[in-house]
Scaffold this motif. Structure first.
Motif, PDB file in Angstrom:
ATOM      1  N   ASN A  82      11.673  55.680  29.329  1.00 35.79           N
ATOM      2  CA  ASN A  82      13.078  55.513  29.693  1.00 35.79           C
ATOM      3  C   ASN A  82      13.984  55.476  28.469  1.00 35.79           C
ATOM      4  O   ASN A  82      15.186  55.732  28.567  1.00 35.79           O
ATOM      5  N   PHE A  83      13.417  55.147  27.306  1.00 36.57           N
ATOM      6  CA  PHE A  83      14.205  55.041  26.078  1.00 36.57           C
ATOM      7  C   PHE A  83      13.946  56.188  25.103  1.00 36.57           C
ATOM      8  O   PHE A  83      14.480  56.174  23.990  1.00 36.57           O
ATOM      9  N   THR A  84      13.138  57.179  25.492  1.00 38.90           N
ATOM     10  CA  THR A  84      12.788  58.245  24.542  1.00 38.90           C
ATOM     11  C   THR A  84      14.010  59.049  24.128  1.00 38.90           C
ATOM     12  O   THR A  84      14.180  59.382  22.954  1.00 38.90           O
ATOM     13  N   ARG A  85      14.881  59.378  25.079  1.00 38.77           N
ATOM     14  CA  ARG A  85      16.029  60.230  24.736  1.00 38.77           C
ATOM     15  C   ARG A  85      17.016  59.508  23.827  1.00 38.77           C
ATOM     16  O   ARG A  85      17.573  60.113  22.912  1.00 38.77           O
ATOM     17  N   ILE A  86      17.229  58.224  24.054  1.00 39.42           N
ATOM     18  CA  ILE A  86      18.148  57.500  23.179  1.00 39.42           C
ATOM     19  C   ILE A  86      17.502  57.195  21.833  1.00 39.42           C
ATOM     20  O   ILE A  86      18.194  57.041  20.816  1.00 39.42           O
ATOM     21  N   ALA A  87      16.174  57.150  21.807  1.00 39.22           N
ATOM     22  CA  ALA A  87      15.476  56.782  20.571  1.00 39.22           C
ATOM     23  C   ALA A  87      15.726  57.773  19.442  1.00 39.22           C
ATOM     24  O   ALA A  87      15.706  57.391  18.268  1.00 39.22           O
ATOM     25  N   ARG A  88      15.988  59.025  19.759  1.00 38.83           N
ATOM     26  CA  ARG A  88      16.228  60.011  18.691  1.00 38.83           C
ATOM     27  C   ARG A  88      17.470  59.667  17.869  1.00 38.83           C
ATOM     28  O   ARG A  88      17.592  60.073  16.715  1.00 38.83           O
ATOM     29  N   TYR A  89      18.397  58.894  18.452  1.00 39.21           N
ATOM     30  CA  TYR A  89      19.588  58.460  17.720  1.00 39.21           C
ATOM     31  C   TYR A  89      19.377  57.115  17.020  1.00 39.21           C
ATOM     32  O   TYR A  89      20.242  56.675  16.261  1.00 39.21           O
ATOM     33  N   LEU A  90      18.238  56.473  17.286  1.00 37.47           N
ATOM     34  CA  LEU A  90      17.968  55.137  16.744  1.00 37.47           C
ATOM     35  C   LEU A  90      16.912  55.133  15.651  1.00 37.47           C
ATOM     36  O   LEU A  90      16.986  54.330  14.719  1.00 37.47           O
ATOM     37  N   THR A  91      15.924  56.012  15.759  1.00 32.13           N
ATOM     38  CA  THR A  91      14.847  56.013  14.761  1.00 32.13           C
ATOM     39  C   THR A  91      15.321  56.346  13.344  1.00 32.13           C
ATOM     40  O   THR A  91      14.667  55.911  12.390  1.00 32.13           O
ATOM     41  N   PRO A  92      16.424  57.080  13.139  1.00 26.02           N
ATOM     42  CA  PRO A  92      16.896  57.238  11.755  1.00 26.02           C
ATOM     43  C   PRO A  92      17.385  55.932  11.123  1.00 26.02           C
ATOM     44  O   PRO A  92      17.551  55.860   9.899  1.00 26.02           O
ATOM     45  N   HIS A  93      17.616  54.905  11.932  1.00 22.91           N
ATOM     46  CA  HIS A  93      18.206  53.659  11.439  1.00 22.91           C
ATOM     47  C   HIS A  93      17.274  52.455  11.524  1.00 22.91           C
ATOM     48  O   HIS A  93      17.399  51.522  10.722  1.00 22.91           O
ATOM     49  N   TYR A  94      16.372  52.451  12.499  1.00 24.73           N
ATOM     50  CA  TYR A  94      15.564  51.260  12.772  1.00 24.73           C
ATOM     51  C   TYR A  94      14.102  51.623  13.010  1.00 24.73           C
ATOM     52  O   TYR A  94      13.767  52.777  13.285  1.00 24.73           O
ATOM     53  N   HIS A  95      13.272  50.609  12.906  1.00 31.95           N
ATOM     54  CA  HIS A  95      11.864  50.710  13.319  1.00 31.95           C
ATOM     55  C   HIS A  95      11.820  50.418  14.816  1.00 31.95           C
ATOM     56  O   HIS A  95      11.885  49.266  15.234  1.00 31.95           O
ATOM     57  N   VAL A  96      11.749  51.471  15.612  1.00 31.20           N
ATOM     58  CA  VAL A  96      11.876  51.356  17.071  1.00 31.20           C
ATOM     59  C   VAL A  96      10.492  51.185  17.693  1.00 31.20           C
ATOM     60  O   VAL A  96       9.573  51.951  17.414  1.00 31.20           O
ATOM     61  N   VAL A  97      10.369  50.187  18.561  1.00 31.27           N
ATOM     62  CA  VAL A  97       9.114  49.879  19.261  1.00 31.27           C
ATOM     63  C   VAL A  97       9.431  49.752  20.752  1.00 31.27           C
ATOM     64  O   VAL A  97      10.305  48.972  21.140  1.00 31.27           O
ATOM     65  N   ILE A  98       8.717  50.530  21.583  1.00 27.35           N
ATOM     66  CA  ILE A  98       9.028  50.561  23.021  1.00 27.35           C
ATOM     67  C   ILE A  98       7.724  50.424  23.805  1.00 27.35           C
ATOM     68  O   ILE A  98       6.979  51.385  23.956  1.00 27.35           O
ATOM     69  N   PRO A  99       7.425  49.226  24.329  1.00 29.79           N
ATOM     70  CA  PRO A  99       6.167  49.036  25.065  1.00 29.79           C
ATOM     71  C   PRO A  99       6.283  49.348  26.551  1.00 29.79           C
ATOM     72  O   PRO A  99       7.368  49.331  27.132  1.00 29.79           O
ATOM     73  N   ASP A 100       5.129  49.636  27.148  1.00 30.29           N
ATOM     74  CA  ASP A 100       4.979  49.591  28.596  1.00 30.29           C
ATOM     75  C   ASP A 100       4.618  48.167  28.981  1.00 30.29           C
ATOM     76  O   ASP A 100       3.634  47.605  28.473  1.00 30.29           O
ATOM     77  N   LEU A 101       5.377  47.573  29.875  1.00 28.26           N
ATOM     78  CA  LEU A 101       5.034  46.244  30.362  1.00 28.26           C
ATOM     79  C   LEU A 101       3.802  46.308  31.266  1.00 28.26           C
ATOM     80  O   LEU A 101       3.615  47.293  31.990  1.00 28.26           O
ATOM     81  N   PRO A 102       2.964  45.270  31.266  1.00 30.97           N
ATOM     82  CA  PRO A 102       1.853  45.222  32.214  1.00 30.97           C
ATOM     83  C   PRO A 102       2.339  45.445  33.642  1.00 30.97           C
ATOM     84  O   PRO A 102       3.354  44.889  34.073  1.00 30.97           O
ATOM     85  N   GLY A 103       1.604  46.324  34.358  1.00 28.55           N
ATOM     86  CA  GLY A 103       1.981  46.665  35.721  1.00 28.55           C
ATOM     87  C   GLY A 103       2.811  47.920  35.842  1.00 28.55           C
ATOM     88  O   GLY A 103       3.093  48.380  36.957  1.00 28.55           O
ATOM     89  N   PHE A 104       3.191  48.529  34.684  1.00 25.73           N
ATOM     90  CA  PHE A 104       4.086  49.685  34.698  1.00 25.73           C
ATOM     91  C   PHE A 104       3.623  50.729  33.677  1.00 25.73           C
ATOM     92  O   PHE A 104       2.848  50.426  32.770  1.00 25.73           O
ATOM     93  N   GLY A 105       4.159  51.937  33.832  1.00 28.84           N
ATOM     94  CA  GLY A 105       3.866  52.988  32.865  1.00 28.84           C
ATOM     95  C   GLY A 105       2.378  53.250  32.764  1.00 28.84           C
ATOM     96  O   GLY A 105       1.661  53.383  33.763  1.00 28.84           O
ATOM     97  N   GLU A 106       1.885  53.278  31.532  1.00 28.40           N
ATOM     98  CA  GLU A 106       0.460  53.497  31.284  1.00 28.40           C
ATOM     99  C   GLU A 106      -0.276  52.194  30.996  1.00 28.40           C
ATOM    100  O   GLU A 106      -1.441  52.217  30.599  1.00 28.40           O
ATOM    101  N   ALA A 107       0.400  51.062  31.174  1.00 34.92           N
ATOM    102  CA  ALA A 107      -0.232  49.770  30.918  1.00 34.92           C
ATOM    103  C   ALA A 107      -1.210  49.420  32.040  1.00 34.92           C
ATOM    104  O   ALA A 107      -1.194  50.006  33.123  1.00 34.92           O
ATOM    105  N   THR A 108      -2.054  48.432  31.765  1.00 29.81           N
ATOM    106  CA  THR A 108      -3.033  47.968  32.743  1.00 29.81           C
ATOM    107  C   THR A 108      -2.342  47.432  33.993  1.00 29.81           C
ATOM    108  O   THR A 108      -1.301  46.780  33.914  1.00 29.81           O
TER     109      THR A 108
END
Length: 315
Positions: A82-108
């Protein structure tokens, strides 16, 4: 310079070739096309896929950029992309970390586990203990915003600032017609009973519909329908969780509160309720935007956040 130019030229050619493959497979092999398309978007944003284990769960996450850590937490039914598209404007400035919460995405997924806000806060803490153990700048959308705000209240020494995008967690936010109907009938557009319900999900959560090809819609629809039983339980736990104003009178971290004025999932009046709770906050209401500003207006949302970080930086 010639070598650098050649490398970028080769990478651009490969990216273009991958895009052609995605378009060719869009309807022939939608799940493969969706996976390749997401890989391409992650690459454009400078993100890499990694994994860590917390008690009872594996949490995949995307990571990219350098500098101070900015951790972004997705909402109900969403995932790290959900944050991949906005991340391209953020990674030049910050160390961006985006997890999948348990129960969602590719998490357990663990059908026997509980997924209350408080428990997800503790899982986020365990995740950050490994990935970013010092203070972080924390952001979240919807359910992820509720988790981010409660994390800041629980572990104030771990949070340098907050970025709350249409967050849950206040009575005002959760007074929307969609949530009133859910409480009365159990009907909720975020809960997919069959794959085709993804069209209703997208229409309900966005006012300015982002481009999502057939393959991505198919993948999201199938995953959401497969998660229905688990997500019904999590939705009940989310909507009956103690609200922020019931637990705290005032919260200290500087906060940027962003709300799409056409949000139908969580009522925009939640922005004022949060503004009263966070003594150092700035509020931005985005006209023509729904529940997902980071997907509907990624460039503007990123610009607003970069301005907030400049303004709130210590002198």
């Amino acid at each position: 310079m010639g070598t650098v130019y050649t490398v970028f030229s080769v990478l651009a050619t490969l990216a273009g070739a991958l895009l052609v493959v995605v378009l060719l497979l869009n309807r022939l092999a939608p799940l493969t096309a969706a996976r390749l398309g997401m890989e391409l978007e992650r690459w454009r944003a400078g993100l890499r896929l990694k994994r860590v284990a917390v008690p009872g769960f594996v949490m995949p996450y995307l990571e990219g950029g350098r500098g101070t850590p900015l951790v972004l937490v997705h909402g109900f039914g969403g995932d790290k992309d959900n944050f991949t598209r906005i991340a391209r404007y953020l990674t030049p400035h910050y160390h961006v970390v985006i997890p999948d919460l348990p129960g969602f995405g590719e998490a357990t997924r663990d059908a026997a586990a509980s997924y209350t806000i408080a428990e997800q806060v503790e899982r986020l803490r365990a995740f950050l203990d490994q990935v970013a153990p010092g203070p972080v700048h924390l952001g979240g959308n919807s359910m992820g915003g509720f988790i981010a705000a409660q994390f800041a209240a629980t572990y104030p020494q771990r949070v340098a600032s907050l970025w709350l995008l249409d967050p849950a967690g206040t009575a005002a936010a959760q007074s929307s017609a969609v949530l009133e109907r859910y409480r009365d009938t159990g009907d909720m557009p975020l809960l997919l009973r069959q794959p085709g319900d993804v069209q209703r999900l997208i229409a309900s959560t966005t006012h300015r519909e982002p481009f999502l090809p057939y393959c991505v819609r198919t993948w999201l629809g199938r995953r959401g329908a497969a998660d229905l039983a688990l997500h019904q339980r999590i939705m009940h736990q989310l909507t009956t969780a103690p609200l922020l104003e019931q637990q705290y009178r005032e919260l200290a971290p500087p906060a940027l509160i962003v709300w799409g004025q056409q949000d139908r999932i969580l009522h925009p009046s939640g922005a004022a309720a949060l503004g009263a709770l966070f003594r150092r906050s700035r509020t931005i209401l985005m006209p023509g935007i729904g529940h997902l500003p980071m997907l509907e207006a990624p460039r503007q949302s990123a610009r607003d956040y970069l301005a907030f970080r400049r303004e709130s930086a210590p002198a």
